[in-house]
Design an enzyme around this catalytic site. Structure first.
Site, PDB file in Angstrom:
ATOM      1  N   HIS A  87       0.824  -1.214   0.000  1.00  0.00           N
ATOM      2  CA  HIS A  87       0.000   0.000   0.000  1.00  0.00           C
ATOM      3  C   HIS A  87       0.857   1.262   0.000  1.00  0.00           C
ATOM      4  O   HIS A  87       0.396   2.327  -0.407  1.00  0.00           O
ATOM      5  CB  HIS A  87      -1.020  -0.015   1.137  1.00  0.00           C
ATOM      6  N   ASP A 228       1.260  -7.721   2.144  1.00  0.00           N
ATOM      7  CA  ASP A 228       1.376  -6.275   1.939  1.00  0.00           C
ATOM      8  C   ASP A 228       2.843  -5.857   1.776  1.00  0.00           C
ATOM      9  O   ASP A 228       3.449  -5.290   2.685  1.00  0.00           O
ATOM     10  CB  ASP A 228       0.744  -5.557   3.131  1.00  0.00           C
ATOM     11  N   SER A 654       3.973   2.365   8.385  1.00  0.00           N
ATOM     12  CA  SER A 654       3.717   1.387   7.333  1.00  0.00           C
ATOM     13  C   SER A 654       5.005   1.126   6.557  1.00  0.00           C
ATOM     14  O   SER A 654       5.659   2.049   6.078  1.00  0.00           O
ATOM     15  CB  SER A 654       2.649   1.904   6.372  1.00  0.00           C
TER      16      SER A 654
END
Length: 719
Positions: A87, A228, A654
């Site tokens: 992402h 991810d 992230s």
């Protein structure tokens, strides 16, 4: 209070008492002073403080950096190979995608260096040096060069950072960018020098059915089965220095990279995360938390629900639109769901009650201390006055500024108007050129006018339902006077008949520009009204909150003093931090237990060919069914996917590396859990969990699904 004296006292006190291990986004430069290293060693760390952060040498810090504009990435090979989240790389993947080359759907695997894709605009920033400038700022305040409030503001700190760079030994060196920031609400200041590389190329990305498996349904949820990750590479000039893209650039020879452990995880294992958490607000008062719920989060929930519903409808009808709006949808929906979860968690976890207890303790502590007594009451009075103004500003920003893309900047049209009125040909040509650039900016490859029209048709009625006629000011006046109050008529006129509504209309205006055409142009009238609304809302909010920052500075200083000898960490501000904890399961509710890891069995259990969020690629399904996991499987032959730790993270983390006690990469952080989405305001050690991708699943996908054994061979893998 004397700031220098306070911090010296705090540091001395820390030597006798340590904080709870799992909570805290700790500053690397204070690891020794705050005695964090001893607590980390008790948890399972085998390294020394200098191995984590060494201002005079190479350390783990040098293998971690800022990826793009809002994520973390880590170096996993001596050839500048970056690992981050899918992402985080999503915008770049979308940037390279088209209907003919749909890397979002199909994934991307560079089979050689020649196939790695240059990605204009993408940068990677390493922390080069950190300097304490608290005394410098305080001296300027004391000397009257700047007042205490202005010292905390971005313009002053940007100027100061540039001045300090020009005086330093780093002046003129390639890629060095300085940033000065306040910490502890202005009780401490640091100057951070970044080394910025601007030739970053896309190397690998799994299909979205892996990298976004579970989609919005699983976002922020556990158990999770999302692969991810994405991979990029830093290129530099032949001397290893930052340089713009060139075919002559070479992979960066990095001084530090993370070795990878595939030995496996057990409950209780040590885990630390180094990264760049974006923003937390752990020191808010109870009244400010209420304001966040009702004025900020609710506006985001209401307006983005409307926006996302429109995008979802059009993206489902066209692959072209799906690719165009993929990154916009993902970015908007992530914080839409976060706001929903945060409001729920604030109630479920009684955050308001916790804040009330904190304020009660602070009131007792503040008695007789002039700098602290009454501070919370003063904050509450400002918040009460500012909340309706904050609500208005947020609805306008979410309903207009962050959703409807079409419009015509009044400044450009005013330049053309002035040129026409003064018969200034050179100014006219400059204005016309700018207007063409505006047109090209709007009609880029990721824009569809009919989607934007549909957004506007949905957003304006939603905004008028949320705000009063008075709060909508100029925009309401425009629609009432020129369109008899019918927002739809205004929208269609703007998208069909404005100067920028088509190339034909633009060319017609450029051939014969007139003042009358500018004054009648609906896109210009809309942009004037929107900017006037935003400016008015922002100014009224600024006026209402005057003095709040200085009150916060005192409140946070007092809270830190009240907690002594327990150390306090500053709120996240997208600077490098370290958090440490353990691999750990949790119990979200009575009778429910979530174990600390998931496996590929869950991927097949969730599979739904009719739901695009839960489609499993045929090749991956075959690999799972055959248990063709190679050396990455657990001892019982199953394949891990994700795991949980107690690390304290937030947005910006992230892509951060999850590192074991010996400094080896074991995972890649990508999310928090639903039950603790109030964690940015109040950390709950029982519920707060970091969701991380198990590094073994990443390697499995890379090798078995992507066929990228050459990338595996580039890494140092410890079995």
């Amino acid at each position: 209070m004397n700031v220098k004296k306070y911090f010296a006292a705090a540091v001395a006190a820390l030597l006798t008492c340590a904080a709870q291990a799992d909570e805290g986004m700790w500053l690397l430069q204070l690891i020794k002073q705050q005695n964090s290293i001893e607590m980390m060693k008790k948890q399972g760390l085998k390294l020394e403080a200098e191995d984590l952060y060494n201002p005079n040498g190479v350390s783990l810090k040098d293998a971690v950096g800022i990826f793009g504009g809002g994520c973390t990435g880590e170096i996993i090979s001596p050839e500048g190979l970056i690992l981050t989240n899918h992402h985080c790389g999503y915008g770049s993947i979308q940037q390279h995608s088209s209907v003919e080359h749909d890397y979002l759907t199909d994934g991307f695997w560079a089979m050689s260096r020649a196939e790695e894709l240059p990605t204009p605009g993408l940068k990677f920033r390493f922390v080069h040096r950190i300097v304490d400038i608290t005394d410098l700022v305080n001296q300027k305040v004391k000397a009257g060069e700047v007042d205490e409030y202005t010292a905390m503001t971005s313009p002053f700190l940007r100027k100061l950072a540039q001045e300090e760079l020009e005086k330093s030994d780093l002046a003129g060196k390639p890629g060095i960018v300085p940033q000065a920031l306040p910490f502890y609400a202005g009780n401490k200041y640091y100057l951070i020098y970044y080394k910025v590389y601007s030739d970053v190329r896309m190397v690998a990305a799994p299909p979205s059915s892996v990298g976004k498996f579970g989609g919005e349904t699983d976002n922020w949820m556990w158990p999770r089965h999302t692969g991810d990750f994405s991979m990029f590479r830093i290129y530099a000039d032949k001397n290893g220095e930052p340089a713009e893209y060139s075919k002559d650039n070479v992979p960066l020879k990095t001084p530090k990279f993370l070795p990878i452990s595939i030995k496996g995880l057990d409950e209780g294992d040590y885990a630390m995360i180094m990264g760049f958490p974006g923003s937390t607000e752990r020191y808010l008062t109870q009244s400010e938390v209420r304001q966040m719920m009702t004025a900020q989060n609710q506006a985001m929930i209401d307006m983005r629900t409307v926006y996302l519903d429109v995008l979802k409808k059009y993206m489902a009808q066209s692959d072209k639109i799906r690719i165009q709006y993929a990154n916009k949808f993902a970015g908007s929906s992530n914080y839409w769901k976060n706001s929903i979860g945060m409001n729920k968690a604030i109630v479920d976890n009684d955050v308001l009650g916790t804040k009330a207890e904190q304020e009660k303790a602070f009131a007792a502590f503040a008695q007789g201390k002039a700098e602290y007594e009454g501070v919370v009451g003063k904050i509450d009075a400002i918040v009460e006055k500012a909340t309706p103004l904050m609500r208005r500003y947020m609805y306008i920003a979410e309903g207009l500024h962050r959703t409807i893309e079409f419009g015509c900047p009044p400044a450009v049209m005013d330049k053309i108007k002035e040129a026409l009125e003064t018969k200034n040909d050179s100014l006219l040509e400059a204005g016309k050129k700018q207007l063409e650039e505006v047109y090209d900016d709007i009609y880029n490859k990721d824009y569809d006018k009919e989607v934007d029209r549909a957004v506007a048709l949905a957003m304006l009625p939603a905004l008028s339902n949320a705000l009063s006629v008075e709060e909508l000011g100029e925009l309401n006046q425009l629609i009432q006077e020129k369109y008899k109050g019918v927002a739809g008529n205004f929208v269609h006129d703007m998208f069909d008949n404005s100067i920028l509504s088509s190339r034909e209309n633009l060319d017609k205006f450029l051939r014969k520009p007139t003042v009358k055409a500018i004054e009648k142009d609906p896109a210009t009238l809309y942009s004037r009204a929107k900017l006037a609304l935003l400016k008015d809302a922002a100014q009224k909010l600024d006026d209402a909150t005057e003095g709040l920052d200085l009150l916060h500075k005192a409140y946070i200083r007092g809270l830190c003093e009240m907690k002594l000898p327990v150390p306090s960490y500053p709120d996240a501000n997208f600077t490098i931090r370290l958090t440490y904890g353990n691999v750990k399961s949790y119990n979200p509710k009575d009778g429910i237990h979530y174990k600390y890891f998931t496996t590929t069995d869950g991927i097949l259990e969730k599979e739904d060919p009719e739901n695009p969020e839960f489609v499993v690629p045929a090749k991956l399904k075959e690999l799972i069914q055959k248990k063709d996991f190679g050396r990455y499987a657990m001892a019982d032959g199953t394949m891990p996917v994700c795991f949980l730790t107690t690390n304290d993270i937030t947005g910006g983390n992230s892509g951060s590396p999850v590192i074991d006690g010996e400094g080896r990469l074991i995972g890649c952080a990508f999310d928090g859990n639903w039950e603790s989405l109030s964690g940015d305001i109040n950390f709950d050690n029982n519920l707060q969990r970091c969701i991380a991708l198990d590094i073994r699943y990443m390697l499995f996908i890379l090798e078995k699904l992507g066929g990228c054994k050459h990338l595996i061979d580039e890494m140092t893998i410890i079995e």
